[in-house]
Structures are given as structure tokens and as C-alpha cells.
Design a protein around this motif. Sequence first.
Motif, PDB file in Angstrom:
ATOM      1  N   THR A 125       0.857  -1.177   0.000  1.00 28.53           N
ATOM      2  CA  THR A 125       0.000   0.000   0.000  1.00 28.53           C
ATOM      3  C   THR A 125       0.899   1.234   0.000  1.00 28.53           C
ATOM      4  N   THR A 128       0.178   8.446   0.955  1.00 26.95           N
ATOM      5  CA  THR A 128       0.444   9.839   0.620  1.00 26.95           C
ATOM      6  C   THR A 128      -0.382  10.727   1.544  1.00 26.95           C
ATOM      7  N   ASP A 130      -2.717  12.442   0.589  1.00 30.61           N
ATOM      8  CA  ASP A 130      -4.092  12.358   0.098  1.00 30.61           C
ATOM      9  C   ASP A 130      -4.784  11.065   0.502  1.00 30.61           C
ATOM     10  N   GLY A 131      -4.059  10.130   1.084  1.00 27.51           N
ATOM     11  CA  GLY A 131      -4.670   8.865   1.476  1.00 27.51           C
ATOM     12  C   GLY A 131      -3.793   7.687   1.099  1.00 27.51           C
ATOM     13  N   GLU A 132      -4.391   6.510   1.063  1.00 31.25           N
ATOM     14  CA  GLU A 132      -3.661   5.284   0.764  1.00 31.25           C
ATOM     15  C   GLU A 132      -4.209   4.641  -0.500  1.00 31.25           C
ATOM     16  N   LEU A 133      -3.299   4.080  -1.287  1.00 32.14           N
ATOM     17  CA  LEU A 133      -3.668   3.410  -2.523  1.00 32.14           C
ATOM     18  C   LEU A 133      -2.939   2.080  -2.627  1.00 32.14           C
ATOM     19  N   ALA A 134      -3.607   1.088  -3.195  1.00 30.96           N
ATOM     20  CA  ALA A 134      -2.901  -0.142  -3.540  1.00 30.96           C
ATOM     21  C   ALA A 134      -1.798   0.209  -4.518  1.00 30.96           C
ATOM     22  N   GLU A 136      -0.622  -1.178  -7.056  1.00 32.34           N
ATOM     23  CA  GLU A 136      -0.979  -1.369  -8.461  1.00 32.34           C
ATOM     24  C   GLU A 136      -1.751  -0.169  -8.990  1.00 32.34           C
ATOM     25  N   THR A 137      -2.679   0.334  -8.177  1.00 34.02           N
ATOM     26  CA  THR A 137      -3.452   1.521  -8.555  1.00 34.02           C
ATOM     27  C   THR A 137      -2.554   2.743  -8.628  1.00 34.02           C
ATOM     28  N   PHE A 138      -1.666   2.865  -7.641  1.00 30.27           N
ATOM     29  CA  PHE A 138      -0.751   4.011  -7.632  1.00 30.27           C
ATOM     30  C   PHE A 138       0.125   4.024  -8.874  1.00 30.27           C
ATOM     31  N   ARG A 142       0.471   7.114 -11.594  1.00 34.27           N
ATOM     32  CA  ARG A 142       1.538   7.930 -11.009  1.00 34.27           C
ATOM     33  C   ARG A 142       1.907   9.150 -11.858  1.00 34.27           C
ATOM     34  N   SER A 145      -0.055  12.075 -10.608  1.00 34.12           N
ATOM     35  CA  SER A 145      -0.061  12.325  -9.172  1.00 34.12           C
ATOM     36  C   SER A 145       0.907  13.452  -8.819  1.00 34.12           C
TER      37      SER A 145
END
Length: 264
Positions: A125, A128, A130-134, A136-138, A142, A145
Motif C-alpha cells: 500500500t 500519501t 491524500d490517502g492510501e492506494l494499492a 498497483e493503482t498508484f 503515477r 499524481s
Amino acid sequence: MSLALQTFSSVKDANAALRAAGTRYLGGGTLVIRAANEGDVSISSLIRVNDPGLSQIAVSGAKVRLGASVTMAAIARHPELAALAPAARSVGGPAIRNMATVGGNLFVPAPYGDFAVALLALDATVVTEDGELAVETFLAGRDTSRAIVTAATFSLPKAESFRFLKVSRVKPKGVSVLSIAALLELAPDGTVTSARIALGCMADRPIRALAAEKALLGCKLMPQEIAPALMAASEGIAPITDPIASAWYRAEVLPVHLGRLLLD
């Protein structure tokens, strides 16, 4: 070309300053400083954060938190992160490992970012402001971002479950031809019950080998049983071409090296 350097004590303040045109975040600096030195006129100002929390490694039970400024050298020598040491040591030579960071590995394009391949296999995970992302999603988003990465978290793998391989022409510190990380869970009889396989240099950023993962389920790690997974490994890839290797070559050798990783 002279660059302005701004130092902040908090990520929140640095994030606000990062919105200005021409600003870049300075972590280890292995790529952004080189780009500036080579005349990248899009860079006019560098921003860094001196919050010591960004350089901390925290291991609590099976949970690991790596601050974004943690270096590959720090990971390689940490006694509780021995399973990750091969991935950390694969990044450049000693001088680069003393600078290259977790956060930097999440942003750099292929053929760099071998440690991000490991994080993808580990289902990390990314944290940032702004929050947390998996992860793979990040990785998929990117490029758009602007949030500063503060940490990566993941479950500490068992040594026998996590595997990492980097292929390079110059050993031990050459740029990747490809890199592969795999997290495998096996039943007592050796049957694969769960598989996550991440690939480096098979796109402009680390990607999952989803078809190979699926083909491995229910198999034992024997040549004849993993053959379908090796054939499936090329599905969905878009290898890069650079002075190190062509896209064709990378695609051709991927099944060979994946087989070596799985059979090791």
C-alpha cells in the motif's frame, strides 16, 4: 543552470509548494539531479522534506512500514528485512543504494525501479498525504499524481515465499534487462495456492503477470507443470526498447528467466 532549493519540515507544506510550475520533489536525487545537470529546462525549483519519519523503517509483527526516504542500503542491511535484501541490493552499486529511495523507485520509469517490482509482488500500500492506494493503482496513475509519497506498507513475506530476480548485462550493478518478483503460497504437498508475479521492463512501469499467476494455481513447481504459466507470461506485456535490450529480446527471454525463478 541554477536551481532554487526549498526545504520544509512537513509534507503538507511541501505538497502545497509542489503545485508551482517547474517544481520537482527531491528524494535521493539519483534521477532528478541528473536531469537538471543535463539541461532539463522544465525543472526550475527543487523541494525536499527533512521530516525524520520519512527515513524510518518500522517492523511490527508481520507488518512493515518503509518511509519514502528509506534508502536501498538501509533496507539491505536491516536484520528483519532479509527477504527483501536481494531486491534492494539489485539497485545500482553501493553509492546509488545509499541514495536511491523507496519513493523514488515508485516513480522512476523502466528500466529503473527494481524495488517497485518487489513492492508490486508484495501487494504493498502506498501512503500519501491524500490517502492510501494499492501499489498497483498508484503505479497506474503515477504520471498524474502530485501528492508526495510518505511511505509504503506491506506484510512481511516468509523467506521461502518471496522470490526476486534481476537480469542485467553488467553484474552486479547493471541496468535491468528485466526483473521479476514473485510471492507464492504453497500447500503442504507443494501445490501453488496463491501467486502474485510482478515484472519490470515489460512496460514503462512494473506490471502484474496476471495470466501467468492464474496458470500457476493448482500446479506444483515442476518444469512440466509450470510450462503453461511460462507461455502465458507474455500476455499483456509491452516491453521497452533501450540501449540495453530491445523489446523483442526482453519478450523472448522472459519465459526463460521466469522459469528459473519458479524452479529455484
